[in-house]
Design an enzyme around this catalytic site. Sequence first.
Site, short mmCIF file in Angstrom:
data_model
loop_
_atom_site.label_atom_id
_atom_site.label_comp_id
_atom_site.label_asym_id
_atom_site.label_seq_id
_atom_site.Cartn_x
_atom_site.Cartn_y
_atom_site.Cartn_z
N HIS A 1 -12.99 2.85 8.75
CA HIS A 1 -12.78 1.80 8.54
C HIS A 1 -13.43 1.23 6.86
O HIS A 1 -13.54 -0.18 6.66
CB HIS A 1 -12.05 0.30 9.34
N ILE B 1 1.17 -1.27 0.16
CA ILE B 1 -0.21 0.11 -0.07
C ILE B 1 1.14 1.03 0.13
O ILE B 1 0.72 2.18 -1.16
CB ILE B 1 -0.57 0.27 1.46
N CYS C 1 1.84 0.89 8.02
CA CYS C 1 2.88 -0.29 8.62
C CYS C 1 1.85 -1.12 9.63
O CYS C 1 0.60 -0.28 9.86
CB CYS C 1 3.93 0.34 9.48
N PRO C 2 2.17 -2.65 9.44
CA PRO C 2 0.89 -3.33 10.33
C PRO C 2 1.12 -3.37 11.85
O PRO C 2 1.90 -2.44 12.28
CB PRO C 2 1.89 -5.03 10.27
N GLU D 1 -12.44 1.16 17.84
CA GLU D 1 -13.94 0.26 16.09
C GLU D 1 -15.71 -0.16 16.75
O GLU D 1 -15.10 -1.47 17.36
CB GLU D 1 -13.64 -0.15 15.30
N ASP E 1 10.91 1.94 6.96
CA ASP E 1 10.82 1.19 7.08
C ASP E 1 12.04 -0.07 7.50
O ASP E 1 12.69 0.80 7.02
CB ASP E 1 10.78 0.95 5.57
N ASP F 1 -9.19 6.22 8.72
CA ASP F 1 -10.02 6.09 8.71
C ASP F 1 -10.32 4.20 9.66
O ASP F 1 -11.63 3.80 9.32
CB ASP F 1 -9.92 4.64 7.27
N SER G 1 -4.17 2.36 8.20
CA SER G 1 -3.48 1.71 8.53
C SER G 1 -4.64 0.49 9.18
O SER G 1 -5.70 -0.37 9.30
CB SER G 1 -2.61 1.25 8.31
N ARG G 2 -4.04 0.83 11.36
CA ARG G 2 -4.93 0.72 12.10
C ARG G 2 -4.58 0.92 12.63
O ARG G 2 -3.96 2.11 13.49
CB ARG G 2 -3.96 -1.01 12.51
P1 NAD Z 1 2.98 -5.17 3.85
O1 NAD Z 1 3.22 -5.87 4.11
O2 NAD Z 1 3.20 -5.43 1.68
O3 NAD Z 1 3.04 -3.70 4.28
C1 NAD Z 1 3.82 -3.39 5.54
C2 NAD Z 1 5.43 -2.90 5.76
O4 NAD Z 1 5.71 -2.06 6.54
C3 NAD Z 1 5.94 -3.41 4.98
O5 NAD Z 1 6.83 -3.21 4.45
C4 NAD Z 1 6.92 -3.53 6.40
O6 NAD Z 1 8.51 -3.68 6.60
C5 NAD Z 1 6.73 -2.39 7.10
N1 NAD Z 1 6.87 -2.51 8.50
C6 NAD Z 1 6.53 -3.45 9.44
N2 NAD Z 1 7.05 -2.54 10.80
C7 NAD Z 1 7.09 -1.80 10.81
C8 NAD Z 1 7.75 -0.62 11.56
N3 NAD Z 1 7.63 -0.74 12.99
N4 NAD Z 1 8.11 0.53 11.19
C9 NAD Z 1 6.94 0.66 9.73
N5 NAD Z 1 7.16 0.16 9.20
C10 NAD Z 1 7.29 -1.06 9.35
O7 NAD Z 1 0.60 -4.32 3.65
P2 NAD Z 1 0.59 -3.81 3.21
O8 NAD Z 1 -0.42 -4.54 2.16
O9 NAD Z 1 0.65 -2.84 2.32
O10 NAD Z 1 -0.40 -2.92 3.63
C11 NAD Z 1 -0.15 -2.18 5.42
C12 NAD Z 1 -1.49 -2.11 6.38
O11 NAD Z 1 -2.26 -1.36 6.15
C13 NAD Z 1 -1.97 -3.75 7.12
O12 NAD Z 1 -0.94 -4.36 8.09
C14 NAD Z 1 -2.98 -3.63 7.08
O13 NAD Z 1 -3.57 -3.22 8.60
C15 NAD Z 1 -3.85 -1.90 7.11
N6 NAD Z 1 -4.51 -2.08 5.84
C16 NAD Z 1 -5.52 -1.62 5.91
C17 NAD Z 1 -7.10 -1.24 5.48
C18 NAD Z 1 -8.28 -0.90 5.86
O14 NAD Z 1 -9.43 -1.23 5.31
N7 NAD Z 1 -8.13 0.44 6.16
C19 NAD Z 1 -7.50 -2.58 3.92
C20 NAD Z 1 -6.22 -3.58 3.93
C21 NAD Z 1 -4.89 -3.21 4.96
#
Ligand code: NAD
Length: 309
Positions: free
Chosen positions: A283, A157, A206-207, A264, A176, A259, A234-235
């Site tokens: 969300h 993302i 990030c997750p 929630e 990252d 979002d 993200s979360r």
């Molecule tokens: P992804 O796994 O492709 O990318 C996550 C990135 O975060 C990775 O590059 C990882 O190295 C990095 N990361 C890990 N620990 C970190 C830290 N401490 N600091 C900074 N970066 C760190 O995941 P994605 O597909 O890009 O999704 C990202 C997040 O988006 C998901 O974890 C999820 O929680 C959230 N998400 C939200 C929705 C929504 O409806 N709003 C939908 C899908 C995903």
Amino acid sequence: KTVILNLAKLNYDHQIDLSPISALTTVTAYDSSSPEEIIERLQGQDIAITKELPMGKDLIAQFPPSIRLICEAGTGFNNIDLDAAREKGITVCNVPGYSTEGVAHLAITFILNHSSSLSRQQIMLSRKNFVNFTEHLTVPHFEVNGKTLGVIGGGAIGREVMKVAVALGMDILVYDPIPRDWGNPRIQSASLEDLLRQSDFVTLHCPLLPETRHLINKERLSLMKPTAYLVNTSRGPLVKEADLIEALQQGKIAGAALDVHEVEPLSPDSPLFTLDNVVLTPHIGWQRLESRQRLFKLMAGNIEAFLKG
Ligand code: NAD
């Protein structure tokens, strides 16, 4: 045999075709399930599909032995106790990537919404104060080209956000823990502190992990420019919401678009609802029609791979 425990969260508009999964297994679907109903409904089933239902240690311990696979219908799986599942020999799979564009484009929408003052103009017009209509001169309204976007988490993302932001003429700082070549001179890696100090927008991708809970707190918010804007798609718990509310009320940062929320659904009493410089969505990042259909196709792929061993 597959049971979908909370279909209403995934197919509330009845527009999703479930056939990718029903072509593979017999599907029983429930709109929603309480913890007690989960245990009851899993009896005799092999596969459980859930969307964000909390599945902690105690609940998983009660799962019947027939359950071999839990499919989380989403990317994040922090609702499932993986150790407890492993102990029972249950495989857990998630679906990364089904809503990458949808979430990234929501983050970009929030950025453009702030820079174009769209929501603020709407709020002011809705108050119908046309006589003394000078308030619109006071809200931020600027071009994004040449501004700096801080991206925390350069995964799928985060990278889609960077792609669009570069096309908009923004400079990007990425934090990252996994260093990467971002493939564009406008995109540079930075420490979290430098990113927060230098960015005009900060967007979280990030997750949620033990080490990222409350990543954005009072101390980190104090590093941000007073004109900076925070975006979280993200979360929710990545941000300590009480600290953010205080920073927003005191004008320590310019505003925020959220979002996702620490709890929630967001409480109707949340001060966030009272702030003009806050945009809230419930969300919805993952929810676009195409994303949800893609989710079912990718989940079917996971189930097929599991059934083939
Ligand atoms: P992804 O796994 O492709 O990318 C996550 C990135 O975060 C990775 O590059 C990882 O190295 C990095 N990361 C890990 N620990 C970190 C830290 N401490 N600091 C900074 N970066 C760190 O995941 P994605 O597909 O890009 O999704 C990202 C997040 O988006 C998901 O974890 C999820 O929680 C959230 N998400 C939200 C929705 C929504 O409806 N709003 C939908 C899908 C995903």
